[in-house]
Design a protein around this motif. Structure first.
Motif, PDB file in Angstrom:
ATOM      1  N   GLY A   9      26.300   7.304  40.342  1.00 43.14           N
ATOM      2  CA  GLY A   9      26.273   8.622  39.727  1.00 43.14           C
ATOM      3  C   GLY A   9      25.226   9.456  40.427  1.00 43.14           C
ATOM      4  N   ALA A  10      24.881  10.588  39.831  1.00 42.26           N
ATOM      5  CA  ALA A  10      23.902  11.471  40.450  1.00 42.26           C
ATOM      6  C   ALA A  10      22.487  10.908  40.405  1.00 42.26           C
ATOM      7  CB  ALA A  10      23.935  12.841  39.763  1.00 42.26           C
ATOM      8  N   ASN A  34      26.138  11.444  45.279  1.00 40.74           N
ATOM      9  CA  ASN A  34      27.160  12.355  44.761  1.00 40.74           C
ATOM     10  C   ASN A  34      27.531  13.307  45.881  1.00 40.74           C
ATOM     11  OD1 ASN A  34      28.605  14.471  43.542  1.00 40.74           O
ATOM     12  ND2 ASN A  34      27.584  14.164  41.590  1.00 40.74           N
ATOM     13  N   THR A  66      32.040   6.668  43.905  1.00 37.22           N
ATOM     14  CA  THR A  66      30.997   7.685  43.796  1.00 37.22           C
ATOM     15  C   THR A  66      31.613   9.061  43.586  1.00 37.22           C
ATOM     16  OG1 THR A  66      28.993   8.579  44.827  1.00 37.22           O
ATOM     17  CG2 THR A  66      30.851   8.117  46.285  1.00 37.22           C
ATOM     18  N   ALA A  67      30.887   9.930  42.941  1.00 36.72           N
ATOM     19  CA  ALA A  67      31.397  11.263  42.643  1.00 36.72           C
ATOM     20  C   ALA A  67      31.563  12.089  43.911  1.00 36.72           C
ATOM     21  CB  ALA A  67      30.447  11.982  41.682  1.00 36.72           C
ATOM     22  N   ASN A  95      36.695   7.751  44.234  1.00 40.16           N
ATOM     23  CA  ASN A  95      35.801   8.596  43.458  1.00 40.16           C
ATOM     24  C   ASN A  95      35.407   7.913  42.154  1.00 40.16           C
ATOM     25  OD1 ASN A  95      37.858   9.095  41.502  1.00 40.16           O
ATOM     26  ND2 ASN A  95      38.617  10.821  42.693  1.00 40.16           N
ATOM     27  N   ASP A  96      34.431   8.499  41.478  1.00 39.10           N
ATOM     28  CA  ASP A  96      33.898   7.880  40.270  1.00 39.10           C
ATOM     29  C   ASP A  96      34.921   7.840  39.139  1.00 39.10           C
ATOM     30  OD1 ASP A  96      33.828  10.658  40.060  1.00 39.10           O
ATOM     31  OD2 ASP A  96      32.003  10.692  38.859  1.00 39.10           O
ATOM     32  N   SER A 190      18.358  16.920  43.798  1.00 38.48           N
ATOM     33  CA  SER A 190      19.510  16.674  42.934  1.00 38.48           C
ATOM     34  C   SER A 190      19.376  17.520  41.664  1.00 38.48           C
ATOM     35  CB  SER A 190      19.598  15.186  42.561  1.00 38.48           C
ATOM     36  OG  SER A 190      20.665  14.963  41.661  1.00 38.48           O
TER      37      SER A 190
END
Length: 281
Positions: A9-10, A34, A66-67, A95-96, A190
């Motif tokens: 995630g972020a 991300n 991952t996003a 993707n996430d 971020s």
């Protein structure tokens, strides 16, 4: 041969190394990745350092969720980079949202939802996913996520709308100057991570009517604008993400009131993904 599964995630990325039978050999964390909010060169650096320092360059497979992986070109670029710094034979980058679907639903059909720093939703038929509602990211979307809650709070704070007792507590824990807030939102590495870092503070004050209204508003927006766009009468909703897990006693009654059946909350998507990939070994 060992298999590596990464869910990011972020805020952070979770890594698991499994043996040929699916047993866990190692677990560790690295910085979040991300693609939507970070420079891809920074993501490449995080990947390369983790692969080198953890001795996993010779693994048989690496599965990264991952996003921001929204095009085949992004997946191809990251795969090529991993191959350039390792001998990993099979590389799969998703993707996430696919990570959430596989983690929450396994091989069964259902609606998957991410509630972490950001938020997202999809319908999963047990193999493929379709998305009726797009997230929009922390700038124009992410209702229900930690970053969205942080944004709601900061918007009130800079305009003097936060009750004095909560504002004083915030100033004691964070840089509450206008310059500090602007720096965190617009100039940090971020921004979504910065906004998300404020969510636990708001939750800590949930018993206060102001904080309760803010938190409930954030989740209600996620229900109304995202979840109810799916066939919730026919399929359950699986929710993954640390923020959703922490708030499940708040989310569950709001969902029940809206006629939404929650199948499970999973704190760390990586746990569901390990179960999914172990079933395929």
């Amino acid at each position: 041969m060992q298999t590596v599964i990464v869910e990011s995630g972020a805020t952070k990325s979770d890594w698991r190394v499994l043996d040929a039978e699916g047993g866990e050999l190692k677990r560790f964390q690295r910085a979040g990745m991300n693609v939507s909010t970070m420079q891809i060169e920074e993501i490449k650096r995080i990947l390369a350092e983790a692969i080198a320092s953890e001795g996993i360059a010779g693994s048989s497979g690496l599965y990264l969720y991952t996003a921001g992986v929204v095009t085949p070109e992004i997946s191809s670029e990251l795969s090529s980079h991993i191959r350039s710094v390792s001998d990993i034979a099979e590389i799969d980058i998703q993707n996430d949202l696919m990570g959430a679907a596989r983690g929450a639903c396994g091989h069964e059909a259902g609606i998957a939802a991410i509630i972490g720093t950001g938020s997202n939703t999809c319908f999963y038929d047990g193999e493929n996913l379709s998305q009726k509602v797009y997230s929009g990211g922390y700038v124009i979307g992410d209702d229900g996520g930690g970053a969205a809650l942080g944004k709601l709070f900061l918007s009130d704070f800079i305009k003097g709308l936060v009750p004095e007792s909560i504002a004083e507590d915030f100033a004691a824990e964070f840089d509450a100057s206008y310059a500090g807030i602007v720096e965190g939102v617009y100039r940090s590495a971020s921004p979504s991570g910065y906004l998300g870092s404020i969510a636990p503070f708001v939750l800590k004050h949930y018993e206060h009517p102001y904080a309760k209204a803010l938190v409930d508003k954030n989740f209600q927006a996620f229900i109304d604008r995202s979840l109810l766009r799916y066939d919730v009468a026919s399929y359950p909703v699986g929710i993954v993400g640390g923020f959703g897990w922490a708030c499940q006693e708040i989310i569950r009654p709001l969902c029940e009131k809206a006629g939404i059946r929650i199948s499970r909350f999973i704190k760390a998507p990586i746990d569901g993904l390990c179960a999914y990939h172990t079933s395929r070994l």
